[in-house]
Design a protein around this motif. Structure first.
Motif, PDB file in Angstrom:
ATOM      1  N   ALA A  57       0.825  -1.214   0.000  1.00 29.18           N
ATOM      2  CA  ALA A  57       0.000   0.000   0.000  1.00 29.18           C
ATOM      3  C   ALA A  57       0.859   1.264   0.000  1.00 29.18           C
ATOM      4  O   ALA A  57       0.561   2.231  -0.700  1.00 29.18           O
ATOM      5  N   ASN A  58       1.934   1.280   0.798  1.00 26.82           N
ATOM      6  CA  ASN A  58       2.794   2.466   0.888  1.00 26.82           C
ATOM      7  C   ASN A  58       4.210   2.037   1.241  1.00 26.82           C
ATOM      8  O   ASN A  58       4.488   0.840   1.439  1.00 26.82           O
ATOM      9  N   GLU A  59       5.119   3.014   1.335  1.00 28.86           N
ATOM     10  CA  GLU A  59       6.527   2.699   1.556  1.00 28.86           C
ATOM     11  C   GLU A  59       6.796   2.056   2.915  1.00 28.86           C
ATOM     12  O   GLU A  59       7.733   1.263   3.060  1.00 28.86           O
ATOM     13  N   HIS A  60       5.945   2.355   3.907  1.00 29.79           N
ATOM     14  CA  HIS A  60       6.150   1.766   5.235  1.00 29.79           C
ATOM     15  C   HIS A  60       5.696   0.308   5.260  1.00 29.79           C
ATOM     16  O   HIS A  60       6.365  -0.551   5.858  1.00 29.79           O
ATOM     17  N   ASP A  61       4.576   0.028   4.594  1.00 28.90           N
ATOM     18  CA  ASP A  61       4.151  -1.365   4.467  1.00 28.90           C
ATOM     19  C   ASP A  61       5.175  -2.162   3.664  1.00 28.90           C
ATOM     20  O   ASP A  61       5.457  -3.329   3.963  1.00 28.90           O
ATOM     21  N   GLU A  62       5.734  -1.531   2.649  1.00 28.93           N
ATOM     22  CA  GLU A  62       6.758  -2.189   1.835  1.00 28.93           C
ATOM     23  C   GLU A  62       7.973  -2.552   2.701  1.00 28.93           C
ATOM     24  O   GLU A  62       8.488  -3.681   2.630  1.00 28.93           O
ATOM     25  N   ALA A  63       8.434  -1.617   3.516  1.00 30.18           N
ATOM     26  CA  ALA A  63       9.606  -1.866   4.361  1.00 30.18           C
ATOM     27  C   ALA A  63       9.347  -3.013   5.334  1.00 30.18           C
ATOM     28  O   ALA A  63      10.199  -3.883   5.535  1.00 30.18           O
ATOM     29  N   ALA A  71      21.889 -10.624  -7.591  1.00 34.55           N
ATOM     30  CA  ALA A  71      21.302 -11.804  -6.941  1.00 34.55           C
ATOM     31  C   ALA A  71      21.814 -13.073  -7.602  1.00 34.55           C
ATOM     32  O   ALA A  71      21.823 -13.188  -8.830  1.00 34.55           O
ATOM     33  N   ALA A  72      22.232 -14.017  -6.785  1.00 42.18           N
ATOM     34  CA  ALA A  72      22.695 -15.302  -7.303  1.00 42.18           C
ATOM     35  C   ALA A  72      21.552 -16.300  -7.452  1.00 42.18           C
ATOM     36  O   ALA A  72      21.442 -16.984  -8.461  1.00 42.18           O
ATOM     37  N   GLU A  73      20.684 -16.397  -6.439  1.00 46.43           N
ATOM     38  CA  GLU A  73      19.669 -17.441  -6.429  1.00 46.43           C
ATOM     39  C   GLU A  73      18.234 -16.928  -6.319  1.00 46.43           C
ATOM     40  O   GLU A  73      17.334 -17.471  -6.915  1.00 46.43           O
ATOM     41  N   LYS A  74      18.018 -15.890  -5.526  1.00 44.81           N
ATOM     42  CA  LYS A  74      16.646 -15.457  -5.247  1.00 44.81           C
ATOM     43  C   LYS A  74      16.536 -13.937  -5.360  1.00 44.81           C
ATOM     44  O   LYS A  74      17.353 -13.198  -4.820  1.00 44.81           O
ATOM     45  N   LEU A  75      15.493 -13.503  -6.079  1.00 43.92           N
ATOM     46  CA  LEU A  75      15.277 -12.072  -6.285  1.00 43.92           C
ATOM     47  C   LEU A  75      13.855 -11.699  -5.906  1.00 43.92           C
ATOM     48  O   LEU A  75      12.893 -12.348  -6.337  1.00 43.92           O
ATOM     49  N   PHE A  76      13.721 -10.649  -5.093  1.00 44.01           N
ATOM     50  CA  PHE A  76      12.429 -10.055  -4.749  1.00 44.01           C
ATOM     51  C   PHE A  76      12.391  -8.641  -5.325  1.00 44.01           C
ATOM     52  O   PHE A  76      13.349  -7.876  -5.169  1.00 44.01           O
ATOM     53  N   VAL A  77      11.292  -8.282  -5.959  1.00 42.88           N
ATOM     54  CA  VAL A  77      11.088  -6.929  -6.481  1.00 42.88           C
ATOM     55  C   VAL A  77       9.848  -6.369  -5.810  1.00 42.88           C
ATOM     56  O   VAL A  77       8.760  -6.946  -5.932  1.00 42.88           O
ATOM     57  N   THR A  78       9.990  -5.260  -5.092  1.00 38.69           N
ATOM     58  CA  THR A  78       8.852  -4.696  -4.361  1.00 38.69           C
ATOM     59  C   THR A  78       8.556  -3.271  -4.819  1.00 38.69           C
ATOM     60  O   THR A  78       9.443  -2.547  -5.280  1.00 38.69           O
ATOM     61  N   HIS A  79       7.282  -2.883  -4.667  1.00 38.56           N
ATOM     62  CA  HIS A  79       6.875  -1.526  -5.024  1.00 38.56           C
ATOM     63  C   HIS A  79       5.682  -1.128  -4.161  1.00 38.56           C
ATOM     64  O   HIS A  79       5.008  -1.982  -3.562  1.00 38.56           O
ATOM     65  N   ALA A  80       5.429   0.162  -4.093  1.00 38.68           N
ATOM     66  CA  ALA A  80       4.329   0.688  -3.283  1.00 38.68           C
ATOM     67  C   ALA A  80       3.330   1.408  -4.177  1.00 38.68           C
ATOM     68  O   ALA A  80       3.708   2.030  -5.177  1.00 38.68           O
ATOM     69  N   ALA A  81       2.049   1.329  -3.806  1.00 37.93           N
ATOM     70  CA  ALA A  81       1.010   2.033  -4.560  1.00 37.93           C
ATOM     71  C   ALA A  81       0.990   3.515  -4.231  1.00 37.93           C
ATOM     72  O   ALA A  81       0.478   4.329  -4.999  1.00 37.93           O
ATOM     73  N   GLU A  82       1.575   3.841  -3.070  1.00 40.02           N
ATOM     74  CA  GLU A  82       1.632   5.237  -2.646  1.00 40.02           C
ATOM     75  C   GLU A  82       2.958   5.481  -1.933  1.00 40.02           C
ATOM     76  O   GLU A  82       3.365   4.700  -1.074  1.00 40.02           O
ATOM     77  N   ARG A  83       3.649   6.542  -2.322  1.00 40.49           N
ATOM     78  CA  ARG A  83       4.933   6.886  -1.696  1.00 40.49           C
ATOM     79  C   ARG A  83       4.949   8.386  -1.422  1.00 40.49           C
ATOM     80  O   ARG A  83       4.586   9.180  -2.277  1.00 40.49           O
ATOM     81  N   ASN A  84       5.329   8.733  -0.209  1.00 38.58           N
ATOM     82  CA  ASN A  84       5.300  10.146   0.209  1.00 38.58           C
ATOM     83  C   ASN A  84       3.910  10.748   0.019  1.00 38.58           C
ATOM     84  O   ASN A  84       3.762  11.904  -0.416  1.00 38.58           O
TER      85      ASN A  84
END
Length: 624
Positions: A316-322, A501-514
């Motif tokens: 939802a936002n950058e804090h939830d992402e963190a 990344a050698a083996e595992k990659l996560f890509v994250t994003h937020a729907a709302e930032r700042n």
């Protein structure tokens, strides 16, 4: 002469690069392709075959860590260092030979730049002035050329170019008055001396007649001019680089310089390393997808079995992402040996602060790369020492009172390294501080914790598991990228981040930032994610893998290779490949001579202390 045994572990392209004739060679080394192995083996091969002398070999790198790694993995006696460190050594020697006092090297330009701004009563921001000064020097420009160059390059500044030009002119005047130089001056002065003194140029080129350059795609015009001055008309050069990983254009690097090398060298033998030994096939495919879907052609192939699917997760936002990253990292850590097998990569420092807070809230250790608080007062102490004997005694006392993995112990080692670099002549605290600012300070990563870095700081590194945080429009690509060159660099930056990344990659994003709506980055649209299955490998291979333990030669050798790669901050294949491990398991060498038949004498010498005792436990008495 028969080919050296050290070549057995190389693939076809690596072998071609290492054994190329003693002439101009350009190696296009893709991500994870073992470029450091090729660079070090090239040096070993040339010296083994008497086509190069160690004392006349110079390898130029971009970071102190890379220079230190080369020293550990190459014959004693070769010269290696960063561009600035090499230039400083040459300048220091020239001033000493001429009986001139060495000017003080500024460790921090903030004070004089700030003073210059105030003196001319300018309203230019100090931070903006420092950033543009860095760009100016990287382009090998004088202050008087700044306005025209900045306008042509479409530099975006809040201050008028003319006002910045006045600040830079005053800064140069103040340096002259104080008798000081900054890091940029080291390169420009040394380049000028070589270009304008025939005898000095000939002596310098004779001294460094076998020239190697690592990460050459990141050379800026000033560094390229220094390299060209060192080279002269010499064709004995070995240049390694990857245009797909050129990510410092924002700071003055000019990737087109690398592209012009074949022409500048009058032709060159070009080798392309396409095997990726670091990343799983799904990660290689993702990196290629980002490049090719954004107009940058690229080829690479993974040598590994397929790994876990890539995870793309929205919040939802950058804090939830963190907080989400913290939870996912906790899960990932369960199958890993160390927290430091995980990295979180961010585009901006603001993101880093938010993620660091979430990791700490979840009691996840975070590695910091800043200078330890205990080091600052120690640097004040060492700066006040007036002669080499005082430096030696101070370093000895500090070493005796410190734990081997502590920052204090590392500082004592640096003082000793400085004294070794200055065996004769003056050597005091101020000179040590100038040397330290030139070669950079060591990073202490002995403690365990997740590494939290910007994309740029992650260059040249690798981890088992990587999180790319903030994969959104405005961050990736960054909103400041406006020109075609800047946009292309953002694509390459995403590629660099993926291939850490050698083996595992996560890509994250937020729907709302700042508190503002954010959209997912276009780079990751339709990204091939791969598949995660419960049986990725045939059952017989799975059973074989389970049977490999530290109680068997194969298991012990694999554990040794992994630990040595961690200690040297390199890839496991950079230590040796699976074919070499299999030969070690079969032959179980018991002496340096037998080890040399596998690695070659020089490499065997460095590996024997750790490898022979390990193998001895599997060798029955009187069997050999």
């Amino acid at each position: 002469m028969p080919p050296s045994s050290l070549l057995y572990a190389l693939d076809a392209e690596q072998h071609q690069a290492v054994t190329a004739p003693a002439d101009a060679v350009i190696v296009l080394a893709g991500a994870g392709s073992g470029k450091t192995t090729v660079l070090t083996q090239r040096i070993d091969y040339r010296i083994d075959n008497a086509t190069a002398d160690a004392e006349h070999t110079l390898a130029i790198t971009f970071t102190r860590e890379a220079a230190a790694q080369l020293r550990r993995r190459t014959p004693r006696g070769i010269h290696t260092g960063t561009f600035h460190a090499i230039a400083f050594a040459l300048l220091r020697q020239r001033y000493t030979d001429q009986g001139r006092p060495l000017p003080t090297v500024l460790t921090n330009r903030y004070g004089i730049v700030n003073e210059s701004i105030k003196f001319i009563r300018s309203r230019v921001s100090i931070n903006e002035a420092l950033g543009e000064l860095e760009w100016l020097q990287a382009r090998a420009l004088t202050p008087q050329a700044y306005t025209a160059a900045a306008t042509a390059a479409k530099r975006t500044t809040t201050a008028k170019p003319e006002d910045l030009e006045k600040v830079f002119s005053e800064y140069e005047k103040t340096k002259i008055k104080r008798g000081v130089v900054d890091l940029g001056d080291l390169l420009s002065r040394t380049t000028h001396d070589i270009a304008n003194d025939f005898d000095y140029a000939e002596a310098t080129r004779w001294r460094y007649r076998h020239l190697l350059v690592d990460e050459a795609q990141d050379m800026n015009p000033q560094q390229f001019a220094f390299f060209s001055a060192l080279r002269g008309k010499n064709r004995d050069v070995f240049v390694v680089g990857d245009p797909l990983q050129s990510i410092y254009g924002w700071n003055g690097a000019e990737p087109s310089l690398f592209d012009t090398l074949p022409e500048k060298l009058g032709g060159a033998h070009i080798v392309h390393l396409v095997n990726n030994y670091r990343c799983s096939p799904v990660i290689v495919a993702a990196g290629l997808h980002v490049l090719t879907n954004n107009g940058i052609p690229a080829t690479a192939r993974s040598t590994k079995l397929d790994g876990d699917a890539i995870t793309v997760q929205g919040y939802a936002n950058e804090h939830d992402e963190a907080n989400g990253i913290a939870l996912l990292a906790t899960q990932a850590h369960r199958s890993l040996a160390r927290w430091s097998d995980i990295a979180v990569l961010v585009r901006t420092n603001t993101q880093r602060e938010i993620v660091a807070g979430a990791l700490k809230k979840h009691h996840i250790p975070v590695l910091t790369r800043g200078q330890s608080a205990v080091i600052a007062p120690l640097l004040q102490e060492v700066a006040a020492l007036t002669h080499r004997y005082a430096l030696a005694d101070w370093a000895l006392e500090l070493r005796m009172a410190s734990d081997p993995d502590s920052p204090e112990f590392l500082l004592s080692e640096q003082v000793n390294e400085f004294l070794q670099d200055h065996p004769t002549g003056a050597a005091h605290g101020s000179m040590f501080m100038s040397w330290l600012s030139t070669v950079g300070q060591r990073t202490n990563l002995s403690e365990d914790g997740i590494e939290l870095l910007t994309f740029h700081a992650a260059k040249g590194r690798e981890w088992n598991t990587v999180f790319i945080a903030g994969a959104e429009q405005g961050l990736l690509p960054h909103s400041s990228s406006r020109t075609a060159a800047q946009k292309a660099e953002e694509v390459r930056l995403a590629y660099v981040a993926i291939t850490r990344a050698a083996e595992k990659l996560f890509v994250t994003h937020a729907a709302e930032r700042n508190s503002r709506k954010a959209n997912p980055s276009k780079y990751f649209v339709n990204l091939p994610l791969g598949e995660t299955t419960t049986a990725r490998m045939p059952e017989e291979i799975m059973q074989y893998a389970k049977a490999v333990s530290a109680a068997t030669p194969k298991g012990a050798l694999r554990a040794w290779r992994k630990e040595r790669a961690r200690l040297l901050n390199t890839t496991e294949v950079g230590i040796c490949n699976d074919a070499t491990l299999a030969r070690l398991e079969k032959e179980l060498p018991t002496s340096p001579e037998e080890l040399a038949s596998i690695f070659g004498a020089l490499t065997a010498e460095s590996l024997a202390p750790s490898l022979l005792p390990l193998l001895a436990q599997f060798t029955a008495p009187n069997t050999k």
